[in-house]
Design a protein around this motif. Sequence first.
Motif, PDB file in Angstrom:
ATOM      1  N   ALA B  20      94.912 -14.744 -40.060  1.00 45.63           N
ATOM      2  CA  ALA B  20      94.197 -15.901 -40.595  1.00 45.63           C
ATOM      3  C   ALA B  20      92.955 -16.182 -39.768  1.00 45.63           C
ATOM      4  CB  ALA B  20      95.125 -17.110 -40.587  1.00 45.63           C
ATOM      5  N   ALA B  21      91.801 -16.022 -40.406  1.00 47.89           N
ATOM      6  CA  ALA B  21      90.559 -16.345 -39.704  1.00 47.89           C
ATOM      7  C   ALA B  21      90.285 -17.822 -39.896  1.00 47.89           C
ATOM      8  CB  ALA B  21      89.411 -15.519 -40.292  1.00 47.89           C
ATOM      9  N   PRO B  22      89.552 -18.428 -38.985  1.00 47.15           N
ATOM     10  CA  PRO B  22      89.260 -19.856 -39.183  1.00 47.15           C
ATOM     11  C   PRO B  22      88.517 -20.040 -40.502  1.00 47.15           C
ATOM     12  CG  PRO B  22      88.227 -19.028 -37.172  1.00 47.15           C
ATOM     13  CD  PRO B  22      88.894 -17.874 -37.807  1.00 47.15           C
ATOM     14  N   SER B  23      89.000 -20.917 -41.330  1.00 47.73           N
ATOM     15  CA  SER B  23      88.385 -21.045 -42.654  1.00 47.73           C
ATOM     16  C   SER B  23      87.170 -21.950 -42.560  1.00 47.73           C
ATOM     17  CB  SER B  23      89.370 -21.634 -43.646  1.00 47.73           C
ATOM     18  OG  SER B  23      89.573 -22.995 -43.368  1.00 47.73           O
ATOM     19  N   THR B  24      86.217 -21.672 -43.385  1.00 48.74           N
ATOM     20  CA  THR B  24      85.032 -22.532 -43.401  1.00 48.74           C
ATOM     21  C   THR B  24      85.176 -23.614 -44.463  1.00 48.74           C
ATOM     22  OG1 THR B  24      84.010 -20.950 -44.911  1.00 48.74           O
ATOM     23  CG2 THR B  24      83.435 -20.778 -42.593  1.00 48.74           C
ATOM     24  N   THR B  25      85.910 -23.316 -45.511  1.00 44.36           N
ATOM     25  CA  THR B  25      86.098 -24.371 -46.507  1.00 44.36           C
ATOM     26  C   THR B  25      87.515 -24.331 -47.045  1.00 44.36           C
ATOM     27  OG1 THR B  25      85.438 -22.922 -48.313  1.00 44.36           O
ATOM     28  CG2 THR B  25      83.722 -24.275 -47.347  1.00 44.36           C
ATOM     29  N   LYS B  26      87.903 -25.382 -47.648  1.00 41.24           N
ATOM     30  CA  LYS B  26      89.167 -25.405 -48.374  1.00 41.24           C
ATOM     31  C   LYS B  26      88.851 -25.114 -49.831  1.00 41.24           C
ATOM     32  CE  LYS B  26      90.585 -26.626 -44.503  1.00 41.24           C
ATOM     33  NZ  LYS B  26      90.111 -27.682 -43.790  1.00 41.24           N
ATOM     34  N   ILE B  27      89.863 -25.056 -50.644  1.00 49.28           N
ATOM     35  CA  ILE B  27      89.625 -24.803 -52.062  1.00 49.28           C
ATOM     36  C   ILE B  27      88.754 -25.902 -52.647  1.00 49.28           C
ATOM     37  CG2 ILE B  27      90.739 -24.857 -54.320  1.00 49.28           C
ATOM     38  CD1 ILE B  27      92.946 -23.292 -53.289  1.00 49.28           C
ATOM     39  N   GLY B  28      87.647 -25.510 -53.199  1.00 52.90           N
ATOM     40  CA  GLY B  28      86.867 -26.432 -54.015  1.00 52.90           C
ATOM     41  C   GLY B  28      86.058 -27.463 -53.261  1.00 52.90           C
ATOM     42  N   THR B  29      85.890 -27.340 -51.950  1.00 52.85           N
ATOM     43  CA  THR B  29      85.081 -28.377 -51.280  1.00 52.85           C
ATOM     44  C   THR B  29      84.027 -27.716 -50.418  1.00 52.85           C
ATOM     45  OG1 THR B  29      86.428 -28.454 -49.310  1.00 52.85           O
ATOM     46  CG2 THR B  29      87.065 -29.892 -51.106  1.00 52.85           C
ATOM     47  N   GLN B  30      83.104 -28.503 -50.041  1.00 54.85           N
ATOM     48  CA  GLN B  30      82.071 -27.984 -49.181  1.00 54.85           C
ATOM     49  C   GLN B  30      82.307 -28.496 -47.779  1.00 54.85           C
ATOM     50  OE1 GLN B  30      78.267 -28.978 -50.693  1.00 54.85           O
ATOM     51  NE2 GLN B  30      77.401 -26.988 -50.263  1.00 54.85           N
ATOM     52  N   GLU B  31      81.807 -27.773 -46.809  1.00 61.59           N
ATOM     53  CA  GLU B  31      81.999 -28.208 -45.429  1.00 61.59           C
ATOM     54  C   GLU B  31      81.312 -29.553 -45.226  1.00 61.59           C
ATOM     55  OE1 GLU B  31      83.615 -26.964 -42.556  1.00 61.59           O
ATOM     56  OE2 GLU B  31      82.057 -26.100 -41.348  1.00 61.59           O
ATOM     57  N   GLN B  32      82.034 -30.479 -44.582  1.00 63.03           N
ATOM     58  CA  GLN B  32      81.438 -31.795 -44.371  1.00 63.03           C
ATOM     59  C   GLN B  32      80.915 -31.897 -42.959  1.00 63.03           C
ATOM     60  OE1 GLN B  32      83.577 -35.241 -45.589  1.00 63.03           O
ATOM     61  NE2 GLN B  32      82.577 -34.924 -47.540  1.00 63.03           N
ATOM     62  N   GLU B  33      79.729 -32.429 -42.826  1.00 63.91           N
ATOM     63  CA  GLU B  33      79.211 -32.658 -41.482  1.00 63.91           C
ATOM     64  C   GLU B  33      79.745 -33.977 -40.994  1.00 63.91           C
ATOM     65  OE1 GLU B  33      75.072 -30.211 -42.014  1.00 63.91           O
ATOM     66  OE2 GLU B  33      75.030 -32.372 -41.872  1.00 63.91           O
ATOM     67  N   PRO B  34      80.003 -34.041 -39.709  1.00 59.17           N
ATOM     68  CA  PRO B  34      80.528 -35.316 -39.200  1.00 59.17           C
ATOM     69  C   PRO B  34      79.540 -36.429 -39.508  1.00 59.17           C
ATOM     70  CG  PRO B  34      80.608 -33.599 -37.525  1.00 59.17           C
ATOM     71  CD  PRO B  34      79.835 -33.042 -38.656  1.00 59.17           C
ATOM     72  N   ASN B  35      80.038 -37.433 -40.196  1.00 63.19           N
ATOM     73  CA  ASN B  35      79.202 -38.566 -40.569  1.00 63.19           C
ATOM     74  C   ASN B  35      79.730 -39.788 -39.884  1.00 63.19           C
ATOM     75  OD1 ASN B  35      77.007 -38.244 -42.300  1.00 63.19           O
ATOM     76  ND2 ASN B  35      78.348 -37.734 -43.984  1.00 63.19           N
ATOM     77  N   SER B  36      78.888 -40.672 -39.500  1.00 57.60           N
ATOM     78  CA  SER B  36      79.429 -41.904 -38.975  1.00 57.60           C
ATOM     79  C   SER B  36      79.923 -42.718 -40.153  1.00 57.60           C
ATOM     80  CB  SER B  36      78.358 -42.656 -38.202  1.00 57.60           C
ATOM     81  OG  SER B  36      77.426 -43.189 -39.128  1.00 57.60           O
ATOM     82  N   VAL B  37      80.743 -43.697 -39.823  1.00 54.19           N
ATOM     83  CA  VAL B  37      81.333 -44.517 -40.876  1.00 54.19           C
ATOM     84  C   VAL B  37      80.240 -45.231 -41.677  1.00 54.19           C
ATOM     85  CG1 VAL B  37      82.795 -46.518 -41.268  1.00 54.19           C
ATOM     86  CG2 VAL B  37      83.459 -44.809 -39.591  1.00 54.19           C
ATOM     87  N   ILE B  40      78.746 -43.136 -44.401  1.00 51.90           N
ATOM     88  CA  ILE B  40      79.603 -43.001 -45.571  1.00 51.90           C
ATOM     89  C   ILE B  40      79.498 -44.257 -46.436  1.00 51.90           C
ATOM     90  CG2 ILE B  40      82.000 -42.821 -46.358  1.00 51.90           C
ATOM     91  CD1 ILE B  40      82.565 -41.114 -43.901  1.00 51.90           C
ATOM     92  N   ILE B  41      79.512 -45.413 -45.779  1.00 53.73           N
ATOM     93  CA  ILE B  41      79.438 -46.657 -46.533  1.00 53.73           C
ATOM     94  C   ILE B  41      78.087 -46.777 -47.247  1.00 53.73           C
ATOM     95  CG2 ILE B  41      79.476 -49.169 -46.349  1.00 53.73           C
ATOM     96  CD1 ILE B  41      81.379 -48.850 -43.992  1.00 53.73           C
ATOM     97  N   ASP B  42      77.017 -46.363 -46.545  1.00 51.31           N
ATOM     98  CA  ASP B  42      75.700 -46.430 -47.173  1.00 51.31           C
ATOM     99  C   ASP B  42      75.619 -45.532 -48.391  1.00 51.31           C
ATOM    100  OD1 ASP B  42      73.822 -46.767 -44.053  1.00 51.31           O
ATOM    101  OD2 ASP B  42      74.737 -48.236 -45.404  1.00 51.31           O
ATOM    102  N   LYS B  43      76.280 -44.384 -48.294  1.00 55.31           N
ATOM    103  CA  LYS B  43      76.267 -43.443 -49.415  1.00 55.31           C
ATOM    104  C   LYS B  43      76.760 -44.122 -50.689  1.00 55.31           C
ATOM    105  CE  LYS B  43      78.750 -39.270 -50.529  1.00 55.31           C
ATOM    106  NZ  LYS B  43      79.729 -38.347 -49.996  1.00 55.31           N
ATOM    107  N   TYR B  44      77.682 -45.061 -50.528  1.00 46.93           N
ATOM    108  CA  TYR B  44      78.210 -45.767 -51.689  1.00 46.93           C
ATOM    109  C   TYR B  44      77.555 -47.125 -51.859  1.00 46.93           C
ATOM    110  CZ  TYR B  44      81.827 -42.236 -52.088  1.00 46.93           C
ATOM    111  OH  TYR B  44      82.501 -41.045 -52.263  1.00 46.93           O
ATOM    112  N   ASN B  45      76.412 -47.320 -51.217  1.00 49.08           N
ATOM    113  CA  ASN B  45      75.658 -48.571 -51.353  1.00 49.08           C
ATOM    114  C   ASN B  45      76.485 -49.803 -51.030  1.00 49.08           C
ATOM    115  OD1 ASN B  45      73.348 -47.207 -52.290  1.00 49.08           O
ATOM    116  ND2 ASN B  45      74.229 -47.112 -54.349  1.00 49.08           N
TER     117      ASN B  45
END
Lengths: 641, 181, 202
Positions: B20-37, B40-45
């Motif tokens: 098992a090599a370290p996976s870069t993604t899980k099924i169906g998602t993109q790699e997420q960059e560490p975001n501050s909280v 994330i809240i701003d993303k949803y206005n």
Amino acid sequence: MAKLRSPADLEKKREQILSQRDPNKPCVTICSGTGCHVLGSDKVAEAFVSEISKNGLTAKVDVRRTGCHGFCERGPVVVMFPEGTCYLGVKPTDIPDVVSQTLVDKQLVERLLYNDSAGKTIAHERDIPFYKFQSRLVFGNNTRIDPKSIDDYIALGGYSALAKALFKMSPEEVLGEVKKSNLRGRGGGGFPAGVKWETTRNAPGDIKYVIVNADEGDPGAFMDRSLLEGNPHSVLEGLIIGAYTIGSHEGFIYVRQEYPLAVENVSVALEQARKYGLLGKDILGSGFDFDVKIHRGAGAFVSGESSALMTAIEGKVGEPRPKYIRTAVSGVWERPSNLNNVETWATVPLIINKGADWFTSIGTKGSKGTKIFSLVGKVNNTGLVEVPMGMSLRDIIYKIGGGIRKDKKFKAVQTGGPSGGCLPESLLDLPVDYDELTKVGSMMGSGGMIVMDEDTCMVDVARYFLNFLADESCGKCVPCRAGIDQMVKILNRICEGKGQPGDIELLEEICEITRDASLCALGQTAPNPVLSTVQFFRDEYKAHIDEKRCPAGVCKALVSFYIDPAKCQACQICLKNCPVQAISGAKNIVHIIDQAKCTKCGTCYEVCPQRFSAVVKVSGKPVPASPPPGTEVMRKKGKQE
Amino acid sequence: MARGDVKPPKGKVKTGAEKAAPSTTKIGTQEQEPNSVEKIIDKYNSDKSALIQILLEIQKQNRWLPRDTLMVVSEKLSVPLSQVYRVATFYKAFSLIPQGRHLFTVCMGTACHVRGSPRLLDRVEDTLKIKPEETSTDQKFTLETVNCLGCCALGPVMVVDGEYHSNPPSKELAELVAACD
Amino acid sequence: MKLTIDGKEVEAEEGKTILEAAKSAGITIPTLCYNEKLVPYGGCRFCTVEISKGGRTRLVVSCVYNVEDGLVVKTVTPKVIKIRKMLLELMLASAPVLSELAKQYGIEKPRFQSEVTQCILCGQCVRYCAEVKKANALTFVGRGVNRRVAFVDEVVNRGVCMDCRQCYGLCPTGKIPRETDGAYFEGIRISDVLAQRRAKKH
């Protein structure tokens, strides 16, 4: 991508796409739904691309990763168009043969074909019994579409129903057609969609919502997942048509977060639809505005109940509300909200394109059209099947499903998820029909169809479902929260050998209150797994309670494993596999299970070679005494060792 | 959104002895960059109705919902803290204690149950030495159950860090666990 | 609107619930989670009544069901009694303190057992603190059988909980006044509830 600003633009786009595609051009489609993906379809697809390139065929052969084909048992599934040749269980190592033999030499790779019980191979998808008896009206396009390509959908006629509805029909006419079709909710409730649409349309208020319920919480059901993953545009098209009819400009797609690929493919579909002007402002130049937001669930079955789902969309805890005032009148933020299941929405474009008369020609009097079922459990061909309403359970399980695995005996089929019931062999000829299934104490539900055999304990099944419901109950109302909890306690006792006379009657007493006094359908239907198994398999309950015996040999506390010294051939397989080293013996020496150490895991039972079948389950009576240690094996006459 | 690469899955089809090599993604998602909280809240206005969506993203990023974070969410969304706690404790997807670095999920759906998931769960419990909803003391493993992943034909199914496995035999299970750091 | 409750003709405004209409006519329907200062909750199901209209009979909770013209309501029937009795038996398992009320319904010996919390989760305390005091110092934690009422630590710590003690009088089982231990709310904070849950598993 230029926005399409009229139906003519859409048709021009369609022609343009089709003109660039040769229907006779070979196309390799690889099923890339979650099921086949897990079995390695990604690697298979990559292998195809590279092998085709190696052979210099890249310009001559298309490779398309499609949504779920439905034959999940035999994945990865590959279908080669235009012939429709179907290869099953394909591995990357098979690709060189497939490319050289099938693509180049037009020969079949026999070992990858389906073979029936007589050993005859079947080459074409449409002839394989699993597919032959289905009517894949809603699901069928999955095999021809890359879910991330809106052009694929348009090439097959996609969005023509939307254009027809927006430009050639008034909302009232669309409503009339949907009502005439008698399309009933495919999520389980079976409520006529047209009536719900009408109520929402007529409810006072300018702001109305349409919602796709993709929470699919029924364990064992994955139809909606495959539709959303494989053909998201079909659902979206139906939703926009619904919005137009009802007068809604804002929609929600509520997807459970356990379906990441579905979330992704729907997001891509929404973006593409917006770019083409099929979603957003002034759709196709009609003047109708509508857009959609995705809302993810967070792991609660109860939030799939329509009033709970709407509360979750508001950002609150997804608990159900009393439904005396219907959500069609007062839903999300107390505005009229029309919620329908994924499959229901996906059926709408078909009805608009082909007409209600066509739709009503399929199915039974009360249940029109087709239904997708997830046929799983102890059946040979597990997967997703779409059949006309009215087909018998027997036909689905035997003709399509290929009968019971390992030639075991059929015992029951469970429909309707945790709200449904288990039906015995005597009811196998029942047609799949909303009302017929409800009459016998089960229900259609979302489409989960779980086949059980002689090795399934029906008391354990009831316990399983009630445990599930106890875990998922929101806990707001007493009859569900406390009623289900007490039923679980009783069922656990019964399965642990501590059942008491009167337990069945007590269960029935609690069931009555839970059914009649619970706030929502979770509690109201929770009694169904108990009552249906008590009705049809009462003898199993009595065996557990009165004789402390589990006829199916499942309930650990009531089962012991014993090695029959007359049959044991000392192959040592069970000995080596026992996780707690409870088996003693050696070559030529009969193996003995130490009952004190045995954890009843059943490994020995499963690994003992079938030709010996020396490990037996004992229930309801004392375990026979072991032979003295060191007893030699009884050789079968004439067998050399 | 591009699919990205997914590790070669194990299960019925053996694609060679690939570790098992370290996976870069899980099924169906993109790699997420560490975001501050806050990001994330701003993303949803700062939309109140996006409370659950916001908590889902924070959970995914942090592997749990720290107390301070819940307070920040409450403040920024103008939602009473009681409401945030209510949501955070109602849904299975959220954890109020740090989860392990490796998440083992066993499906307990009906089809998997009929095909023996209780036994698979027993084996996983014995191997990891923790019970469902527990995290090992060294913060390495978290074990969870889920009520249906929708891969019923492959039952019983276990997911390890986003990678799906169909009824792994004991040897394979031991290898999977050993490969976790 | 004109409806009939227990044979009596009652007039009520549109938008009123059966429970309110009954009260105005001097008929008391027993409740546990109802509080006239709060939005009706429909959680205890104790106020279930039988209604008939147009030949169709069904059971509904009267605190939430709005009156309709021509509705025929029966607040006591053998079925309704059966339901109330079973509800009490079920609640008794986690709140044995209800034994007096249970005796009134003929329940002598409890048949069920459960973890004793002395809480029936009627939610009056949570709802009152949210809807009337707007302090939101209490909330529900968890779901299903694990659902508990808890004080929010931070709210209590910061003094946002006004220690008004108005929740004390609402509690049908008296749990809150008994267990709140003055102003310190030991044992029923969220952190306590979560710790108890974890401890139970090990």
